[in-house]
Design an enzyme around this catalytic site. Structure first.
Site, PDB file in Angstrom:
ATOM      1  N   PRO A  12       0.830  -1.201   0.000  1.00 50.39           N
ATOM      2  CA  PRO A  12       0.000   0.000   0.000  1.00 50.39           C
ATOM      3  C   PRO A  12       0.865   1.252   0.000  1.00 50.39           C
ATOM      4  CG  PRO A  12      -0.351  -1.314   2.008  1.00 50.39           C
ATOM      5  CD  PRO A  12       0.634  -2.046   1.161  1.00 50.39           C
ATOM      6  N   GLU A  13       0.579   2.143  -0.910  1.00 48.51           N
ATOM      7  CA  GLU A  13       1.281   3.423  -0.946  1.00 48.51           C
ATOM      8  C   GLU A  13       0.293   4.518  -0.552  1.00 48.51           C
ATOM      9  OE1 GLU A  13       3.754   4.215  -4.318  1.00 48.51           O
ATOM     10  OE2 GLU A  13       4.261   2.108  -4.609  1.00 48.51           O
ATOM     11  N   HIS A 110      -5.590 -14.092  11.004  1.00 44.20           N
ATOM     12  CA  HIS A 110      -4.713 -12.935  11.129  1.00 44.20           C
ATOM     13  C   HIS A 110      -5.465 -11.661  11.522  1.00 44.20           C
ATOM     14  CE1 HIS A 110      -1.519 -15.429   9.637  1.00 44.20           C
ATOM     15  NE2 HIS A 110      -2.256 -15.763   8.591  1.00 44.20           N
ATOM     16  N   ARG A 129       1.284 -10.901   7.153  1.00 41.19           N
ATOM     17  CA  ARG A 129       2.754 -10.900   7.219  1.00 41.19           C
ATOM     18  C   ARG A 129       3.280 -10.107   8.413  1.00 41.19           C
ATOM     19  NH1 ARG A 129       5.065  -9.922   1.278  1.00 41.19           N
ATOM     20  NH2 ARG A 129       6.966 -10.497   2.357  1.00 41.19           N
ATOM     21  N   ARG A 172      22.783  15.869  -5.790  1.00 35.52           N
ATOM     22  CA  ARG A 172      22.642  14.460  -5.405  1.00 35.52           C
ATOM     23  C   ARG A 172      23.129  13.542  -6.512  1.00 35.52           C
ATOM     24  NH1 ARG A 172      19.692  13.187  -0.674  1.00 35.52           N
ATOM     25  NH2 ARG A 172      18.903  15.121   0.194  1.00 35.52           N
TER      26      ARG A 172
END
Ligand SMILES: [Zn+2]
Length: 293
Positions: A12-13, A110, A129, A172
């Site tokens: 998930p973002e 879970h 997980r 950078r």
């Protein structure tokens, strides 16, 4: 397209977390937690001491999002931090305000945290997980939490602007892909939406961040915002279908231009390239070598 949560690498973002937050809002905001069931001592990290007791009886004053974290401000003056991790799922069951029609599901293996609200909603946090997390801290100092303190600006907020990004990338030597994944530069971007943003910007993920012209670096800002806004809009559509769905929030089908499309034709008008996959810092980058330079 395969459902989002079946894609092995996908986590998930920001758009998925924002969709979960919006989905939880009608069930949680303004409602009081009548019962908190905590079924194990930890997820990725130990739960805070007496978490169930500290949640029980508290009214949720508001639900915020910072980066990929959901923050529930409670009437006790504490804030509940929720992180979905890699596989965390939020399910809503019950019938709060007549909006949802999902029966409470049979408990699953879970289901680690279950919150019953006084409006009839049940929120179940399931995480197979166990890379997810929950923590409690004083609302007044929430931003100083170790998971939040070092985060850069929100990509949809005013602090993330062209001047800021040009300055942040200057000098950078890392690839632009890695720089945009650096949560200290911008918070909440992950692998999928960085790939998508670089595609729309026609920038190669391999290009050194500091070698981008100011115009190209600054130009990433509106593109990143649009990529996220499009995904949040897709998530919003998934919420509108919520009555027919299984009560699970936040994982929605979304059309990606490059992510997971290795070998497929590039969608840039006039480009006859195809999507390549390379590995950078241990993660797959999908891009078109022909039109991303
Ligand atoms: Zn192309």
């Amino acid at each position: 397209m395969r459902p989002f949560h079946r894609m092995g690498r996908a986590m998930p973002e920001l758009p998925e977390v924002e969709t979960v937050r919006r989905g939880l809002e009608p069930a949680m905001t303004g409602a009081t937690i009548t019962r908190a069931q905590v079924n194990r001592p930890d997820l990725r990290w130990p739960f805070p001491p007496r978490m169930a007791e500290r949640l029980t009886g508290q009214t949720v004053l508001g639900l915020r999002r910072r980066s990929k974290y959901i923050l529930a401000d409670l009437s006790s003056g504490e804030t509940l931090l929720i992180h979905l991790g890699m596989s965390g799922r939020m399910l809503i069951s019950g019938d709060p305000l007549g909006q949802f029609v999902h029966d409470h599901p049979a408990p699953e293996k879970h289901d680690h945290v279950v919150l019953d609200m006084d409006n009839g909603a049940r929120i179940t946090f399931n995480d197979s997980r166990r890379f997810g997390a929950m923590d409690l801290m004083e609302t007044a100092i929430a931003e100083a939490h170790p998971l939040l303190a070092k985060l850069g600006p929100e990509p949809l907020g005013n602090d993330f602007n062209e001047t800021y990004l040009v300055t942040a990338l200057k000098g950078r030597n890392t690839p632009i892909k890695s720089a945009l994944l650096d949560q200290r530069i911008v918070a909440g971007l992950g692998n999928i939406y960085v790939c998508e943003a670089l595609f729309r910007a026609h920038i190669s993920p391999k290009r050194k961040a500091g070698h981008l012209s100011s115009t190209r670096a600054g130009g990433l800002v509106p593109i990143i915002r649009q990529v996220l806004a499009d995904a949040i809009a897709a998530g919003g559509s998934s919420l509108r279908d919520f009555r027919q769905a299984d009560g699970e929030l936040g994982y929605f089908q979304h059309r990606f231009d490059v992510y997971d499309r290795e070998g497929d034709p590039c969608r840039t008008p006039g480009c006859d390239g195809s999507i390549s996959r390379i590995v950078q810092s241990g993660r797959s980058s999908f891009y078109c070598p022909r039109c991303q330079r």
